[in-house]
Scaffold this active site. Sequence first.
Site, PDB file in Angstrom:
ATOM      1  N   ARG B 283     -11.595 -61.643  33.568  1.00  0.00           N
ATOM      2  CA  ARG B 283     -10.179 -60.820  33.061  1.00  0.00           C
ATOM      3  C   ARG B 283      -9.399 -61.809  32.182  1.00  0.00           C
ATOM      4  O   ARG B 283      -8.654 -62.714  32.654  1.00  0.00           O
ATOM      5  CB  ARG B 283      -9.387 -60.307  34.433  1.00  0.00           C
ATOM      6  CG  ARG B 283      -8.468 -59.102  34.016  1.00  0.00           C
ATOM      7  CD  ARG B 283      -7.401 -58.698  35.194  1.00  0.00           C
ATOM      8  NE  ARG B 283      -6.404 -59.860  34.912  1.00  0.00           N
ATOM      9  CZ  ARG B 283      -5.661 -60.319  35.660  1.00  0.00           C
ATOM     10  NH1 ARG B 283      -5.576 -60.009  37.092  1.00  0.00           N
ATOM     11  NH2 ARG B 283      -4.850 -61.245  35.547  1.00  0.00           N
ATOM     12  N   HIS B 287      -3.407 -58.384  34.069  1.00  0.00           N
ATOM     13  CA  HIS B 287      -3.632 -57.172  35.234  1.00  0.00           C
ATOM     14  C   HIS B 287      -3.343 -55.828  34.453  1.00  0.00           C
ATOM     15  O   HIS B 287      -4.106 -55.074  34.397  1.00  0.00           O
ATOM     16  CB  HIS B 287      -3.077 -57.535  36.240  1.00  0.00           C
ATOM     17  CG  HIS B 287      -3.122 -56.218  37.414  1.00  0.00           C
ATOM     18  ND1 HIS B 287      -4.455 -56.118  37.833  1.00  0.00           N
ATOM     19  CD2 HIS B 287      -2.511 -55.335  37.852  1.00  0.00           C
ATOM     20  CE1 HIS B 287      -4.604 -54.860  38.446  1.00  0.00           C
ATOM     21  NE2 HIS B 287      -3.394 -54.521  38.827  1.00  0.00           N
ATOM     22  N   TYR B 296       0.664 -67.271  37.752  1.00  0.00           N
ATOM     23  CA  TYR B 296      -0.385 -67.698  38.778  1.00  0.00           C
ATOM     24  C   TYR B 296      -1.809 -68.211  38.026  1.00  0.00           C
ATOM     25  O   TYR B 296      -2.802 -68.414  38.623  1.00  0.00           O
ATOM     26  CB  TYR B 296      -1.017 -66.428  39.525  1.00  0.00           C
ATOM     27  CG  TYR B 296      -1.414 -65.424  38.823  1.00  0.00           C
ATOM     28  CD1 TYR B 296      -2.607 -64.955  38.262  1.00  0.00           C
ATOM     29  CD2 TYR B 296      -0.408 -64.148  38.605  1.00  0.00           C
ATOM     30  CE1 TYR B 296      -2.782 -63.883  37.409  1.00  0.00           C
ATOM     31  CE2 TYR B 296      -0.615 -62.994  37.835  1.00  0.00           C
ATOM     32  CZ  TYR B 296      -1.892 -62.814  37.336  1.00  0.00           C
ATOM     33  OH  TYR B 296      -2.288 -61.637  36.613  1.00  0.00           O
TER      34      TYR B 296
HETATM   35  C1  TPP Z   1      -5.840 -49.618  48.422  1.00  0.00           C
HETATM   36  C2  TPP Z   1      -5.170 -50.226  47.258  1.00  0.00           C
HETATM   37  N1  TPP Z   1      -4.441 -51.315  47.714  1.00  0.00           N
HETATM   38  C3  TPP Z   1      -3.653 -52.056  46.829  1.00  0.00           C
HETATM   39  C4  TPP Z   1      -3.651 -51.836  45.448  1.00  0.00           C
HETATM   40  C5  TPP Z   1      -2.736 -52.360  44.418  1.00  0.00           C
HETATM   41  N2  TPP Z   1      -3.854 -53.199  43.459  1.00  0.00           N
HETATM   42  C6  TPP Z   1      -4.116 -52.661  42.211  1.00  0.00           C
HETATM   43  S1  TPP Z   1      -5.146 -53.320  41.410  1.00  0.00           S
HETATM   44  C7  TPP Z   1      -5.260 -54.774  42.617  1.00  0.00           C
HETATM   45  C8  TPP Z   1      -6.271 -55.627  42.421  1.00  0.00           C
HETATM   46  C9  TPP Z   1      -7.658 -55.199  42.391  1.00  0.00           C
HETATM   47  O1  TPP Z   1      -8.377 -56.336  41.774  1.00  0.00           O
HETATM   48  P1  TPP Z   1     -10.057 -56.058  41.693  1.00  0.00           P
HETATM   49  O2  TPP Z   1     -10.640 -55.322  42.769  1.00  0.00           O
HETATM   50  O3  TPP Z   1     -10.723 -57.615  41.450  1.00  0.00           O
HETATM   51  O4  TPP Z   1      -9.724 -55.049  40.442  1.00  0.00           O
HETATM   52  P2  TPP Z   1      -9.497 -55.582  38.962  1.00  0.00           P
HETATM   53  O5  TPP Z   1      -8.088 -55.283  38.655  1.00  0.00           O
HETATM   54  O6  TPP Z   1      -9.747 -57.060  38.825  1.00  0.00           O
HETATM   55  O7  TPP Z   1     -10.308 -55.104  37.829  1.00  0.00           O
HETATM   56  C10 TPP Z   1      -4.331 -54.342  43.856  1.00  0.00           C
HETATM   57  C11 TPP Z   1      -4.175 -55.017  44.940  1.00  0.00           C
HETATM   58  C12 TPP Z   1      -4.313 -50.546  45.300  1.00  0.00           C
HETATM   59  N3  TPP Z   1      -4.357 -49.854  43.934  1.00  0.00           N
HETATM   60  N4  TPP Z   1      -5.019 -49.907  45.992  1.00  0.00           N
END
Ligand code: TPP
Lengths: 340, 383
Positions: B283, B287, B296
């Site tokens: 990434r 975010h 971070y």
């Molecule tokens: C059930 C749930 N918990 C927390 C979140 C908040 N949240 C949104 S994105 C994220 C991180 C996701 O990381 P990853 O699965 O690696 O996907 P990326 O964003 O890197 O594509 C979090 C904790 C959420 N959307 N849904």
Amino acid sequence: MTATPSPTQTKTLTTKTMTMVAAINDALALALERDPAVHIFGEDVGVMGGVFRATDGLQARFGAERVFDTPLAEAGIVGMGIGMGLAGLKPVAEIQFAGFLYPALDQVLSHLGRYRHRTRSRYHLPMVVRAPYGGGVHTPEQHADSPEAILAHTPGVKVVIPSTPADAKGLLLAAIEDPDPVFFFEAIKLYRSLKEEVPEGHYTIPLGKARVVTAGDDVTVITYGGMVEVAQKAADAARAHGIGVEVIDLRTLVPLDTETILASVQKTGRVVIVTEAPRTNGFHSEISATIAEEAIEYLRSPIVRVTGFDAPYPPFTSIEDVYRPNPVRVAKAIRQVMAY
Amino acid sequence: MSKPTAKSKSKTPPKSAAVPAPSDPTAAGAAAYADAQGEMIQLIAPDGTVTQPERLPDVSIRLRLYHLMRRARHFDERAWVLYRTGRMGVFPPYGGMEASQVGTAAALTPDDWLFPTYRDTGAALTYGLPLAQTIAYWRTSPHGWAMPENLKVLPFYIPIATQYPHAVGAALAERRRGTRNVAMAYIGDGGSSEGDFHEALNFAGALNAPCVFILQNNGWAISVPTRSQTRATNLSRRAEGYGIPGVRVDGNDVLATYRVTAEAVQRARDGEGPTLIETVTYRVKPHTVADDPSRYRTAEDTAGWDARDPVLRLRAHLLAEGHLTEEADAEITREIEAEFEEALRVADAYPEPTPAEILDHVFAEPTPQLVRQRAQILAEEGA
Ligand SMILES: Cc1ncc(C[n+]2csc(CCOP(=O)(O)OP(=O)(O)O)c2C)c(N)n1
Ligand SMILES: [Mg+2]
């Protein structure tokens, strides 16, 4: 916004201007400082300090064993917290948004509220789960939910929802020191939008004591969390028209301060209840039923609930504000109970 | 710039799986990539040199993938600009991850199912979600949620991991109906920690569901590096625990992602069951457009990944092999720009939703309560 924190154990009168998120951070730091059993964990709470910065700087100050990031799994966060609590720690978990609590509901409904009961108090869970909730800031889908009624409907779980920085600090410290599980919902809308003088150092505000925000003789408006400022605006407008509105901030849904509610209803005889949660089976309905059962003879008008709707909170930014009660809708309800 | 290969090749697990190592947060993605070099499938190296000539897809497919990646990248870039001028909502960028999304989604037909997360606009566009509608979605217009009748794509999933079991169910339904259609679901490294991810893999294996599970390991879940997310260093191996094939692929090599996905899709169509594909990518972007990653990680870390840019990699390959000329490339640019601007015009013309629309589509037949609530909104807000 009037600052009436009414802290019970304020040692010093020194205060500091703080936002709600800063007051929460202050409470968490104090809890970590005072009690080595306190541990803070959740998604992005460590290095990053939380997506709303509620745990900002805490890992640097207290170390990565006391303040740590977990894997991304809410059932794991609450379930592990239960184990920590059983074994004598004081877990303070953060769920990133209240709408992402749902994967953890198994642990919450199956265990969190039942442990004292199912072990006849041999074990109890001094656990706090903090979660930002509510709308008003144009968040994406499922980031604006208000699921407090689900928790209030779960036996054995306390539910706290502050509406001011000073209250947030004192209530959070009380929640962490409480021997039983507490859900602590923080209105996203209020995190940074209001500042007030917050007492420095340690103090607690007892769970189960509502706050009379403004006194009035004609109408009682009962609310909590992010809706308190909305109710106050409507009350101010009504006051300008000579209507005395008493705004009650419940602060905690469980335990519920029925005494304060009933005393006010006996005085005014007119009730408006305001929440931003969906209409059917919301906590507003519980308040309404309690008043109907215990003070119906004092009522001069039907109770009016001003709430969200029986639809998911809309992710459609341009019409989102229709869902969440605003001062105009509350003012209309006040006129309605006055005109009856 | 950080040379990831020089960084820890060691597989020494961190002291505690839950405790991050804030002293060196930048090494996370790069180290994961370095760890994976030897074990992941790659057809062209970062400089465009072919490493596995026998597995290269046809030239026509390579050119199609290039076009689709350029188109996906253009959307990502325009979304940023539009966000800054208030013409787009909060958007999770995927720039730098195009090979991971385009190469995988390009292996589907519109008869197959697509379950994308908020990160996967590039995959949805590749699958066929119309541009104008995609713009509308990220503008949070209700038009963006009403998916076209001729496609089997769901609105981008916001709650993490919930889409995975859905894909199993859709795949199973296709099988019960006797089709050869498959279901593809995306997830992130962070999402692979949720219970839904593990339950879905197990269900799909046990029920022989024709699923292709794409796990995009982009090094980060908001602020949490993959190595703090899990002690596992190879996420594709999780498949073993469920008795299904797991494949690890260079997620910045679109020819590799396409090849392994096409094979997994074929296996699923042939009744041979599900596959988990880990695309090892990064990434590079924040975010979301509203995130500040400097809290971070350092900029130096992401710079190492720019050198592995998936679009430039395929471009270098196509130019070197004489399949693409600078003129043809410029023509692609003109084409995708014109296509996007036309879609933007269409999206701009979508009417604004009316207040009472917040109550639409709750039930087939509104409840008496919803009927009353609608009347209330009409009285208070107007039509
Ligand atoms: C059930 C749930 N918990 C927390 C979140 C908040 N949240 C949104 S994105 C994220 C991180 C996701 O990381 P990853 O699965 O690696 O996907 P990326 O964003 O890197 O594509 C979090 C904790 C959420 N959307 N849904
Ligand atoms: Mg990720």
